[in-house]
Design a protein around this motif. Structure first.
Motif, short mmCIF file in Angstrom:
data_model
loop_
_atom_site.label_atom_id
_atom_site.label_comp_id
_atom_site.label_asym_id
_atom_site.label_seq_id
_atom_site.Cartn_x
_atom_site.Cartn_y
_atom_site.Cartn_z
N VAL A 163 0.83 -1.21 0.00
CA VAL A 163 0.00 0.00 0.00
C VAL A 163 0.86 1.26 0.00
N ALA B 81 -7.34 2.69 1.10
CA ALA B 81 -7.24 1.54 0.20
C ALA B 81 -7.96 0.36 0.84
N GLU C 169 -6.51 -1.21 3.96
CA GLU C 169 -6.74 -0.41 5.16
C GLU C 169 -8.17 -0.59 5.67
#
Length: 333
Positions: free
Chosen positions: A38, A275, A278
């Motif tokens: 990420v 994202a 997350e």
């Protein structure tokens, strides 16, 4: 079982604790991989945050299942996020999830919630292939099924994993239960004579449900307090000699900055879009507070989930660094 494998090689408590140390290192490596997918700039902060969080070191030095549980849990999250279309990853993650449920039955509800989230994600964005989802479910059932069948045959009735769910439910939902207690006095609930282990488990569970039914306001208040206690930095200990003001200060000073950073990152969701990794980790971390409060919440039960908090904070730091780097590159020289 894991300890017995170590003892077959070298019969030593220290060797068993070294197994925990290896598990902690592997968990840190998996968290680095999750963060790197990420926000690559946040990877370097993972080992720093883990080493700076004494609760990981403390639980890793004891023969509790939380450290191995943390490794299994993070491995499942990693496979789910990294290989959403792989049947092999689905089988591996489902098998690990099933074995983890055998070791820590409370994870059954967690992985049920995880599978529901994957189905919801698949319905919304078609991220996960049907092969992955079917393989995950099949492996989880096959890895837990033999034990459930065996135990149910032994007791002559259906038993899911273990026969201590009823008493644990009563410990967390009875007249003596408090938001920060674990095992409490439940001697007022005297079982009828002649009950077997499975019947006794069912009896205690029914007692807990009956108390909730008769005391809905008190039960709701207790549940809310237990949920809040999930985020506590200390537990009320039965052995008062183990309590220490210095330990409490260290735990508070290392946990709450992590939690605050995670909350701040949520508040900045417009500036830093969340994202899917997350979103999933936030739902699992905070969702576990509500699931754990159904029984009772203790710090060591939260330890496997704190690795997700480390991942979230590391991603946040990485996103901030990367954004500033991009802004600096766009400025005229």
């Amino acid at each position: 079982f894991a300890i017995s494998l170590v003892f077959r090689i070298h019969e030593s408590i220290r060797a068993a604790k070294m197994m925990n140390a290896v598990a902690l290192g592997l968990t840190a490596w998996l968290v680095v991989l999750i963060v790197g997918s990420v926000a690559p700039a946040g990877r370097a902060f993972v080992p720093l945050l883990i080493l700076g969080y004494p609760l990981f070191i403390y639980t890793g030095s004891l023969l509790y299942p939380q450290t191995l549980g943390g490794l299994g849990f993070v491995a499942v999250v990693y496979l789910v996020l990294r290989y959403p279309a792989s049947r092999v990853a689905g089988l591996a993650s489902g098998a690990i999830a099933g074995l983890l449920v055998l070791a820590i039955p409370a994870f059954a509800l967690v992985f049920a919630a995880l599978f529901a989230l994957l189905l919801a994600r698949n319905w919304a964005g078609r991220t996960y292939g049907r092969g992955f989802l079917l393989a995950f479910a099949l492996a989880a059932v096959l890895s837990t099924g033999p034990w459930i069948v065996r135990t149910s045959r032994v007791f002559g009735q259906f038993v899911f994993i273990s026969t201590n769910s009823g008493i644990n439910l009563l410990y967390g939902n009875s007249e003596n239960a408090r938001y920060d207690t674990g095992i409490v006095d439940v001697s007022a609930h005297v079982p009828p004579e002649g009950l077997g282990e499975a019947e006794l488990n069912r009896y205690y569970g029914q007692c807990a449900k009956e108390w909730v039914r008769r005391n809905p306001v008190a039960a709701a208040r207790l549940y809310a307090l237990k949920t809040a206690n999930y985020f506590n930095f200390k537990n009320k200990l039965t052995t008062t000699a183990e309590e220490s003001v210095l330990k409490d200060l260290v735990l508070a000073a290392t946990y709450y900055p992590l939690l605050l950073a995670g909350i701040v990152r949520l508040m900045l969701w417009r500036k830093y879009r969340l994202a899917w990794p997350e979103v999933l980790m936030y739902l699992l971390y905070f969702g576990n507070a509500f699931m754990g409060a159904l029984v009772y919440t203790r710090i060591r039960y939260r330890v496997p989930f704190d690795f997700l908090l480390v991942a979230l904070v590391s991603i946040f730091i990485g996103r901030v660094i990367e954004r500033r780097a991009e802004e600096g590159a766009c400025r005229p020289h």
